[in-house]
Write a protein that holds these residues in place. Structure first.
Motif, PDB file in Angstrom:
ATOM      1  N   GLY A 209     -33.976  -4.690  32.270  1.00  0.00           N
ATOM      2  CA  GLY A 209     -33.044  -4.526  31.158  1.00  0.00           C
ATOM      3  C   GLY A 209     -31.689  -3.971  31.583  1.00  0.00           C
ATOM      4  O   GLY A 209     -31.609  -3.080  32.429  1.00  0.00           O
ATOM      5  N   TYR A 210     -30.645  -4.524  31.032  1.00  0.00           N
ATOM      6  CA  TYR A 210     -29.274  -4.014  31.170  1.00  0.00           C
ATOM      7  C   TYR A 210     -28.686  -4.171  32.572  1.00  0.00           C
ATOM      8  O   TYR A 210     -27.603  -3.666  32.841  1.00  0.00           O
ATOM      9  N   ILE A 211     -29.379  -4.890  33.477  1.00  0.00           N
ATOM     10  CA  ILE A 211     -28.779  -5.157  34.790  1.00  0.00           C
ATOM     11  C   ILE A 211     -28.996  -6.615  35.171  1.00  0.00           C
ATOM     12  O   ILE A 211     -29.136  -6.963  36.333  1.00  0.00           O
ATOM     13  N   ALA A 212     -29.045  -7.490  34.170  1.00  0.00           N
ATOM     14  CA  ALA A 212     -29.262  -8.909  34.441  1.00  0.00           C
ATOM     15  C   ALA A 212     -28.130  -9.478  35.280  1.00  0.00           C
ATOM     16  O   ALA A 212     -26.972  -9.080  35.152  1.00  0.00           O
ATOM     17  N   SER A 213     -28.488 -10.409  36.140  1.00  0.00           N
ATOM     18  CA  SER A 213     -27.498 -10.969  37.068  1.00  0.00           C
ATOM     19  C   SER A 213     -26.614 -12.027  36.422  1.00  0.00           C
ATOM     20  O   SER A 213     -25.588 -12.404  36.986  1.00  0.00           O
ATOM     21  N   ASP A 214     -26.982 -12.521  35.237  1.00  0.00           N
ATOM     22  CA  ASP A 214     -26.239 -13.638  34.651  1.00  0.00           C
ATOM     23  C   ASP A 214     -25.324 -13.210  33.507  1.00  0.00           C
ATOM     24  O   ASP A 214     -24.844 -14.041  32.757  1.00  0.00           O
ATOM     25  N   LYS A 215     -25.061 -11.915  33.348  1.00  0.00           N
ATOM     26  CA  LYS A 215     -24.194 -11.446  32.273  1.00  0.00           C
ATOM     27  C   LYS A 215     -23.083 -10.581  32.867  1.00  0.00           C
ATOM     28  O   LYS A 215     -23.334  -9.640  33.612  1.00  0.00           O
ATOM     29  N   ASN A 216     -21.847 -10.908  32.501  1.00  0.00           N
ATOM     30  CA  ASN A 216     -20.702 -10.194  33.079  1.00  0.00           C
ATOM     31  C   ASN A 216     -20.743  -8.699  32.776  1.00  0.00           C
ATOM     32  O   ASN A 216     -20.416  -7.873  33.628  1.00  0.00           O
ATOM     33  N   PHE A 225     -27.086   0.083  40.483  1.00  0.00           N
ATOM     34  CA  PHE A 225     -28.520   0.201  40.731  1.00  0.00           C
ATOM     35  C   PHE A 225     -28.856  -0.261  42.145  1.00  0.00           C
ATOM     36  O   PHE A 225     -29.654   0.364  42.853  1.00  0.00           O
ATOM     37  N   ARG A 226     -28.237  -1.345  42.582  1.00  0.00           N
ATOM     38  CA  ARG A 226     -28.450  -1.830  43.939  1.00  0.00           C
ATOM     39  C   ARG A 226     -28.015  -0.777  44.969  1.00  0.00           C
ATOM     40  O   ARG A 226     -28.663  -0.585  46.003  1.00  0.00           O
ATOM     41  N   LEU A 229     -30.650   1.758  45.306  1.00  0.00           N
ATOM     42  CA  LEU A 229     -31.792   1.256  46.055  1.00  0.00           C
ATOM     43  C   LEU A 229     -31.504   1.148  47.543  1.00  0.00           C
ATOM     44  O   LEU A 229     -32.429   1.183  48.361  1.00  0.00           O
ATOM     45  N   ASN A 230     -30.228   1.012  47.899  1.00  0.00           N
ATOM     46  CA  ASN A 230     -29.864   0.876  49.304  1.00  0.00           C
ATOM     47  C   ASN A 230     -29.678   2.214  50.011  1.00  0.00           C
ATOM     48  O   ASN A 230     -29.563   2.269  51.240  1.00  0.00           O
ATOM     49  N   ASN A 231     -29.616   3.296  49.239  1.00  0.00           N
ATOM     50  CA  ASN A 231     -29.422   4.612  49.848  1.00  0.00           C
ATOM     51  C   ASN A 231     -30.659   5.048  50.635  1.00  0.00           C
ATOM     52  O   ASN A 231     -31.786   4.656  50.317  1.00  0.00           O
ATOM     53  N   LYS A 242     -38.413   3.315  45.776  1.00  0.00           N
ATOM     54  CA  LYS A 242     -37.222   2.485  45.944  1.00  0.00           C
ATOM     55  C   LYS A 242     -37.621   1.091  46.439  1.00  0.00           C
ATOM     56  O   LYS A 242     -37.146   0.072  45.923  1.00  0.00           O
ATOM     57  N   GLY A 243     -38.523   1.039  47.422  1.00  0.00           N
ATOM     58  CA  GLY A 243     -38.969  -0.246  47.944  1.00  0.00           C
ATOM     59  C   GLY A 243     -39.717  -1.060  46.911  1.00  0.00           C
ATOM     60  O   GLY A 243     -39.572  -2.285  46.835  1.00  0.00           O
ATOM     61  N   LEU A 244     -40.498  -0.362  46.082  1.00  0.00           N
ATOM     62  CA  LEU A 244     -41.250  -1.047  45.036  1.00  0.00           C
ATOM     63  C   LEU A 244     -40.316  -1.653  43.997  1.00  0.00           C
ATOM     64  O   LEU A 244     -40.499  -2.787  43.545  1.00  0.00           O
ATOM     65  N   GLN A 245     -39.271  -0.911  43.626  1.00  0.00           N
ATOM     66  CA  GLN A 245     -38.294  -1.436  42.680  1.00  0.00           C
ATOM     67  C   GLN A 245     -37.584  -2.661  43.259  1.00  0.00           C
ATOM     68  O   GLN A 245     -37.397  -3.670  42.578  1.00  0.00           O
ATOM     69  N   SER A 246     -37.195  -2.573  44.525  1.00  0.00           N
ATOM     70  CA  SER A 246     -36.499  -3.697  45.161  1.00  0.00           C
ATOM     71  C   SER A 246     -37.398  -4.925  45.213  1.00  0.00           C
ATOM     72  O   SER A 246     -36.960  -6.047  44.927  1.00  0.00           O
TER      73      SER A 246
END
Length: 445
Positions: A209-216, A225-226, A229-231, A242-246
């Motif tokens: 929710g709220y982080i869809a890749s197809d909506k500006n 959020f990415r 996850l990369n930290n 973090k790995g599970l979310q990714s």
């Protein structure tokens, strides 16, 4: 908390929050099946009345059935006649709402496994009355007997039967997260010591929710959020989560896209929850080649079988949905060309009492089950058909609680051999199998 337990806790949170749900799919026709095989457990929650599902119709046997079942008995003229291959002079009938399954039985695609139930060791009525043999804990209790079915020895096992099968059957090159899949909620049957089981909604993947890749308007949130996850947090628990979310985000986007890009099935789907669950199973099977799958284990559940009242009317509705849905699923596997690669089987925690409580039935024990697929030796009734006499040789305690003559382990041995497990592996996933004749029942080609 151990690392493995933490991973499982994370996966449970993701599954229950809707982050692991798969969306609409379709099928990729003409994909080579290779050595692909799938097992599909259809669990009938509440305790299905199997002795009204398949009824003896020989004069003496039907009279005994009718006397025991009282106002729960199905009129003989309404039953759909079948002729089991190995039962010679005996005749049987399917419940009138099981016409589709009756047709599959006649064509050799469905078999009946007679009088299955949870057992610790073989048991006679006298031994039950004397308590001279071990009994499953908390007989006639929904939760306990569901656990007994799912774990097969819940006092010892910490993983489910399907999960242990999954642990043994996963090829090294196969994604373990896509091997054991439950539709509409997680199940102990797929709990595993080595792999994560996946829960998928019957209508598909829910996107994050709220982080869809197809909506500006969500792009900034997604980027933030990415970045989180990369930290590197230098904390093993945070890094695991973090790995599970990714992994989940990648799964939702990759698998969801593959499913969405294939056409709909041509087989008409009944308007029911079970049919929609089985449709999702079929869609996942349809993209098996793209996902690199060789072995998969699926679980779907259908509720409503705890018929303490309104039994006759409710059973008509339940059996209509069950029959239409299972027939639909078989037709879809035929459409996909994998009908010989997919074996489906029903389970239920226990049967119902033969006696009536006035408008319904109560919790019992032994029960008939159904097995379906192109690799099934269909058109027959396997195991020992019990006497349905009240206070008879198979009645546990004078109210029509029939003592099982085939254990769950014996019931599962044949499809698990077909799935590829060796005899030693069968004894590993079902340690109590050694208490029974493991070769007594073989309904697979």
């Amino acid at each position: 908390m151990k690392r493995r337990d933490f991973i499982k806790l994370g996966s449970a949170a993701i599954a229950t929050s809707g982050l692991m749900n798969i969306s609409q799919s379709a099928h990729a026709l003409n994909i080579p099946t290779g050595d692909y095989k799938a097992l599909v457990c259809i669990f009938l929650l509440g305790g299905n009345d199997g002795f009204n599902m398949v009824v003896p119709t020989s004069n003496f046997d039907y009279d005994e059935y009718a006397a025991s079942r009282q106002n729960m008995a199905i009129p003989k003229a309404d039953l759909l006649p079948v002729s089991p291959i190995s039962h010679g002079g005996s005749s049987f009938g399917f419940h009138p709402q099981l016409s589709e399954l009756k047709g599959l039985f006649d064509s050799g695609r469905v078999a009946v496994m007679s009088n299955v139930g949870n057992l610790i060791e073989p048991l006679s009525r006298q031994q039950f009355l004397e308590r001279s043999k071990s009994l499953p804990d908390q007989l006639f209790s929904h939760n306990d007997q569901q656990d007994q079915w799912r774990y097969v020895d819940p006092q010892v096992q910490k993983s489910g039967l399907g999960g242990r099968v999954m642990d043994l059957a996963v090829p090294n090159n196969q994604d373990p997260l896509l091997t054991g899949i439950a539709i509409d909620g997680r199940t102990n049957w797929l709990s595993s010591q080595l792999n994560l089981d996946l829960s998928i909604g019957r209508n598909g993947f829910d996107q994050y929710g709220y982080i869809a890749s197809d909506k500006n308007w969500t792009q900034d949130r997604r980027a933030a959020f990415r970045e989180l996850l990369n930290n590197n947090y230098n904390d093993p628990f945070i890094d695991e989560f973090k790995g599970l979310q990714s992994r989940t985000m990648e799964l939702v986007e990759r698998v969801g896209a593959q499913i969405d890009n294939v056409p709909d099935f041509t087989t008409a789907k009944p308007d029911s929850r079970l049919a929609t669950q089985l449709e999702m199973v079929a869609k996942l099977i349809a993209i098996r080649a793209e996902l690199g799958m060789e072995r998969q284990v699926f679980y779907v559940g259908m509720g409503g079988f705890d018929t303490h009242d309104g039994h006759i009317t409710r059973q008509q509705e339940l059996f209509t949905e069950l029959s239409q849905s299972m027939s639909y699923f078989y037709d879809v596997t035929t459409e996909l060309g994998v009908q010989n690669n997919v074996t489906s089987f029903t389970s239920s925690e226990f049967g119902r009492t033969l006696t009536s409580n006035g408008d319904g039935t109560d919790h019992a024990w032994g029960n008939h089950q159904l097995v379906m697929g192109g690799a099934v030796r269909g058109g027959d009734i396997y195991g020992q058909v019990p006497s349905l006499e009240i206070d008879g040789p198979d009645d546990a305690n004078n109210d029509g609680r029939i003592i099982p003559t085939t254990s769950v382990e014996q019931y599962m041995a044949s499809p698990l051999r077909w799935f590829g497990l060796t005899d030693s592996e069968l004894n590993s996933v079902m340690p109590n199998l050694s208490a029974f004749n493991a070769n007594a029942v073989d309904f697979m080609l």
